[in-house]
Design a protein around this motif. Structure first.
Motif, short mmCIF file in Angstrom:
data_model
loop_
_atom_site.label_atom_id
_atom_site.label_comp_id
_atom_site.label_asym_id
_atom_site.label_seq_id
_atom_site.Cartn_x
_atom_site.Cartn_y
_atom_site.Cartn_z
N TRP A 1 -8.42 -4.15 -1.56
CA TRP A 1 -7.77 -3.39 -2.63
C TRP A 1 -6.72 -4.19 -3.38
O TRP A 1 -6.58 -4.08 -4.59
CB TRP A 1 -7.17 -2.09 -2.08
CG TRP A 1 -6.01 -2.32 -1.16
CD1 TRP A 1 -6.08 -2.51 0.19
CD2 TRP A 1 -4.64 -2.43 -1.52
NE1 TRP A 1 -4.83 -2.72 0.69
CE2 TRP A 1 -3.93 -2.67 -0.34
CE3 TRP A 1 -3.94 -2.34 -2.72
CZ2 TRP A 1 -2.55 -2.85 -0.33
CZ3 TRP A 1 -2.57 -2.50 -2.71
CH2 TRP A 1 -1.89 -2.75 -1.52
N ASN B 1 -5.53 3.93 -10.88
CA ASN B 1 -4.18 3.91 -10.33
C ASN B 1 -3.45 2.59 -10.57
O ASN B 1 -2.27 2.49 -10.29
CB ASN B 1 -4.21 4.20 -8.83
CG ASN B 1 -4.43 5.67 -8.55
OD1 ASN B 1 -4.14 6.52 -9.39
ND2 ASN B 1 -4.96 5.99 -7.38
N LEU C 1 0.82 -1.21 0.00
CA LEU C 1 0.00 0.00 0.00
C LEU C 1 0.85 1.26 0.00
O LEU C 1 0.50 2.27 -0.62
CB LEU C 1 -0.94 -0.03 1.20
CG LEU C 1 -2.11 0.95 1.20
CD1 LEU C 1 -2.82 0.95 -0.13
CD2 LEU C 1 -3.08 0.59 2.30
N LYS C 2 2.01 1.21 0.69
CA LYS C 2 2.88 2.39 0.71
C LYS C 2 3.36 2.74 -0.68
O LYS C 2 3.39 3.89 -1.09
CB LYS C 2 4.08 2.14 1.63
CG LYS C 2 3.73 2.30 3.09
CD LYS C 2 4.97 2.43 3.92
CE LYS C 2 4.55 2.59 5.38
NZ LYS C 2 5.61 2.96 6.24
N GLU C 3 3.76 1.70 -1.41
CA GLU C 3 4.22 1.92 -2.77
C GLU C 3 3.08 2.42 -3.65
O GLU C 3 3.27 3.32 -4.48
CB GLU C 3 4.77 0.60 -3.32
CG GLU C 3 5.59 0.78 -4.57
CD GLU C 3 6.29 -0.51 -4.97
OE1 GLU C 3 6.44 -1.40 -4.12
OE2 GLU C 3 6.67 -0.60 -6.12
N PHE C 4 1.91 1.86 -3.42
CA PHE C 4 0.74 2.27 -4.20
C PHE C 4 0.39 3.74 -3.95
O PHE C 4 -0.08 4.45 -4.83
CB PHE C 4 -0.44 1.36 -3.83
CG PHE C 4 -1.61 1.44 -4.77
CD1 PHE C 4 -1.43 1.69 -6.12
CD2 PHE C 4 -2.89 1.22 -4.30
CE1 PHE C 4 -2.52 1.75 -6.99
CE2 PHE C 4 -3.98 1.28 -5.15
CZ PHE C 4 -3.79 1.55 -6.50
N SER C 5 0.63 4.20 -2.72
CA SER C 5 0.23 5.56 -2.35
C SER C 5 1.07 6.64 -3.02
O SER C 5 0.79 7.82 -2.89
CB SER C 5 0.27 5.74 -0.83
OG SER C 5 1.60 5.88 -0.42
N THR C 6 2.12 6.24 -3.75
CA THR C 6 2.88 7.25 -4.50
C THR C 6 2.20 7.57 -5.84
O THR C 6 2.66 8.45 -6.56
CB THR C 6 4.31 6.75 -4.78
OG1 THR C 6 4.23 5.50 -5.46
CG2 THR C 6 5.10 6.57 -3.50
N SER C 7 1.11 6.85 -6.15
CA SER C 7 0.39 7.11 -7.40
C SER C 7 -0.21 8.52 -7.39
O SER C 7 -0.61 9.02 -6.35
CB SER C 7 -0.75 6.12 -7.59
OG SER C 7 -0.34 4.82 -7.35
N ALA C 8 -0.27 9.11 -8.59
CA ALA C 8 -0.94 10.41 -8.73
C ALA C 8 -2.33 10.16 -9.31
O ALA C 8 -2.46 9.59 -10.38
CB ALA C 8 -0.13 11.31 -9.64
N ASP C 9 -3.35 10.56 -8.58
CA ASP C 9 -4.72 10.28 -9.00
C ASP C 9 -5.06 10.99 -10.31
O ASP C 9 -4.68 12.14 -10.52
CB ASP C 9 -5.70 10.74 -7.92
CG ASP C 9 -5.82 9.72 -6.82
OD1 ASP C 9 -6.13 8.57 -7.14
OD2 ASP C 9 -5.58 10.07 -5.65
N ARG D 1 -10.75 5.09 -8.46
CA ARG D 1 -9.35 5.38 -8.12
C ARG D 1 -8.50 4.13 -8.21
O ARG D 1 -7.39 4.15 -8.74
CB ARG D 1 -9.26 5.90 -6.68
CG ARG D 1 -9.79 7.28 -6.49
CD ARG D 1 -9.55 7.71 -5.08
NE ARG D 1 -8.12 7.72 -4.82
CZ ARG D 1 -7.58 7.66 -3.61
NH1 ARG D 1 -8.34 7.56 -2.56
NH2 ARG D 1 -6.29 7.71 -3.47
N GLU D 2 -9.01 3.03 -7.66
CA GLU D 2 -8.22 1.79 -7.66
C GLU D 2 -8.00 1.30 -9.08
O GLU D 2 -6.93 0.78 -9.40
CB GLU D 2 -8.90 0.73 -6.78
CG GLU D 2 -8.76 1.07 -5.30
CD GLU D 2 -9.49 0.11 -4.37
OE1 GLU D 2 -9.98 -0.93 -4.83
OE2 GLU D 2 -9.57 0.41 -3.17
#
Lengths: 317, 131
Positions: free
Chosen positions: A201, A41, A10-18, A37-38
């Motif tokens: 997710w 992204n 999830l941490k890596e995923f959270s660097t995505s730009a929506d 979003r999922e």
């Protein structure tokens, strides 16, 4: 072929730009935008998107605003899928003729609610799948026509109170069972068909990325808990989704090449269906003495379906 | 953006999300994007809120549950760290508070008019589990 986006945690995923923007007019706590979003992204590739008429469309494209940071089109209630299929066909033709300005393969995704997929847009989706377009159709399945005030759709489950099938003294609400859309789409020979839920997710990202990699029309049925029509508090969206997946009311599974069925999520502790029903206002009449027998029927139906899925997985057919 | 009447509506409309060319949007964060006036990012739904989430970074473990489950793209995460809440786009649904796993929670709902500093000062202590 473009690279698959690496999403380990999830941490890596959270660097995505929506690529889906806020200040859209979806209800507070709406699961639609969590799903969108999922999906968006899950890839860094260009996107060609469409939305059929429904909550998602009316809330994200209120003139003079748009909430989409990618090519997005809305035409009618029924033809969101065909709009994307047309774009995909054009892309394929231009590529073959060498007339594309950029050598970037976009992903083609159409979003639609359960009304626009199970009922109104069904013929169009069936056509897209028969023609074998390289696209993904994502259903935001909230089991009701939420945009127009909560009329029943063919996705509405038994016992649910909708405005056109209201519960009362005589009736317990919706009397028909939910359409098994996944089996129908798998029977089209689709390379990948999956049922997902936004609260799981990781499972969802895996399914979406598998879908993007597959050649051909992909069908994704995403459960979208609706705070307005299922009647629960906005902050409980994820809790209700957890109840749905853990009580196996909404089992998560995939069907590959129309043949092989895999169960993608097995709850550690299976929750009784009663808990899922009790958490929502649309089922509250089921707890009156008169209709209590329906809860038992619900549980039996869910057990039967789960048993069937397990047997199919085991036999790998 | 100016508001037009019904008679000025076009039958089909095309709206641009960005000013000028936009490439590699998927790897460009909001602060580096050139939004056009017709992007809903430039609008605000802050007046929808009755309660607002307040973020206390002392307890945050950067699990990013709030980021993934926020329906309004209002949890700002950069470099795997949660850095705050986007108050223009938050509708105050409270999902972020529900999914926060820390003890005490690092996000809590307060009344919209409540002062953030006061809220942080009166943050609840760690709850001990009853045995």
């Amino acid at each position: 072929m473009s690279e698959i986006k690496k999403i380990k945690n999830l941490k890596e995923f959270s660097t995505s730009a929506d690529r889906f923007e806020g200040a859209n007019l979806l209800c507070p706590g709406c699961a639609h935008s969590i799903i969108v979003r999922e999906v968006l992204n899950a890839t860094n590739d260009d996107l060609i998107l469409s939305a059929a008429t429904g909550c998602l469309e009316v809330c994200t494209a209120v003139y003079p605003y748009t909430s989409w940071d990618a090519s997005w089109i809305h035409i009618g209630f029924e033809n969101g899928s065909t709009a994307v299929a047309g774009a995909e066909a054009m892309h394929k033709a231009l590529k073959r003729k060498g007339r594309l300005k950029q050598d970037r393969d976009p992903k083609f995704v159409s979003f639609a609610g359960d009304g626009a997929s199970y009922d109104i847009g069904f013929q169009w989706i069936s056509g897209c799948f028969e023609r074998g377009h390289n696209m993904m159709h994502v259903v935001l399945d909230n089991e009701v026509y939420a945009n127009t005030g909560g009329q029943r759709s063919s996705s509405t489950p038994i016992g649910s109170s909708a405005t056109t099938s209201p519960a009362g003294r005589i009736s317990y609400g919706e009397k028909k069972n939910k359409k098994d859309m996944l089996a129908i789409m798998a029977a089209h020979g689709s390379p990948y068909v999956a049922q997902v839920a936004p609260n799981k997710w990781k499972n969802m990202i895996k399914a979406i990325q598998h879908g993007f990699e597959a050649e051909g029309p992909v069908f994704i049925n995403a459960m979208s808990a609706c705070t307005t029509e299922w009647k629960f508090a906005p902050e409980d969206t994820i809790a209700i989704s957890d109840l749905a997946t853990d009580s196996l009311v909404f089992p998560l599974y995939e069907i590959i090449d129309g043949q092989k069925l895999n169960i993608t999520y097995r709850p550690k502790n299976v929750v009784p269906v009663e808990e899922y029903l009790a958490a929502q206002g649309r089922f509250k009449h089921l707890f009156k003495d008169q209709y209590k027998y329906l809860i038992k029927e619900w549980q039996e139906r869910v057990d039967q379906k789960w048993d069937y899925l397990q047997r199919r997985e085991e036999a790998s057919v | 953006m100016e508001n037009n009447g019904w008679s000025e509506f076009e039958i089909g409309a095309m709206l641009r999300s960005f000013e000028g060319p936009a490439t590699n949007i998927a790897t460009t964060h909001t602060e580096d994007r050139n939004y056009s006036a017709s992007n809903s990012f430039t609008a605000s739904v802050a007046d929808w809120r009755i309660e607002k989430p307040v973020f206390n970074k002392d307890y945050c473990i950067d699990c990013q549950f709030c980021w993934i489950y926020c329906p309004d793209m209002s949890i700002i995460s950069r470099d795997k760290k949660m850095i705050g809440v986007d108050m223009d786009h938050c509708k105050g649904c409270g999902i972020c508070v529900e999914v926060c796993p820390t003890n005490p929670k690092s996000l809590l709902m307060f009344q919209e008019q409540h002062d953030d500093e006061v809220a942080l000062a009166e943050w609840p202590e760690k709850e001990t589990k009853e045995k």
